[in-house]
Design a protein around this motif. Sequence first.
Motif: not given
Length: 258
Positions: A123, A125, A132, A134, A198, A202-204
Amino acid sequence: MINTVHVSHVGRVRQVNEDSVLIAQIEHGYTLGIVADGMGGHLAGDTASRLAVQTVSEDLASLKPDLSMDGIQSALRSAILHANEVIYHEASADERMHNMGTTIVAVLLRGHEGCIGHIGDSRAYKVSGDQVTRLTEDHTLVNELFKSGQITEEELESHPRKNVLIRALGTDQTVSVEMSPITIEAGEVLLLCSDGLSNLVDRDRIGQIVGSLEIPLQEKADRLLQLALLAGGDDNITVALFEHQEEAAGLSKKGWNS
């Protein structure tokens, strides 16, 4: 200027690191970054990701100055398609390499603008502060099921066939490369990673670390790696970061791990 770092680790479970990574500063102000996550067994996965990085980087080692954005996109796509040919040929010529392939997510920048090319589920980001975004879509079976409404987003994250790819580099004679433009504004960071990061971070948490103004870039990469290891480290983990710092020195960082 673009400041860059990368880290790669075998993880806590695998015996071989089948990820490959490279960041290179190319003459005329270009920056190339590649993350590839090999598949097909220890020998084959390692070979596929290494060939992907090697082929793309060699094809793009000498670019004309002041390419247009269309020219940058065309150059990156052509290099990735050439890597597909190389890997497919190697797999066809050696039984030990049968069905080998790799994901790839690559960025080619001129200054702070350029494009991303990707195949598979590695990925990209973009991090701006704690926001964030993606930039790539996984080429996986479960993502297709999600897009068609057959499973929910929560089911997507825990699905037993989450890692089944529907598109990879080198497994078929022809392949389609997903391309998208990218601009990294001052203070923003581009993250390329394999799913060893990923799937576990997590994104946070990515935003909290990568978006922090207090943490140096190398430490950001190291912290992401450690979080993935603490979460189990059940796959190879690779992180590449590209930060737009107007005052950063243009240092050449080049190499691949496999």
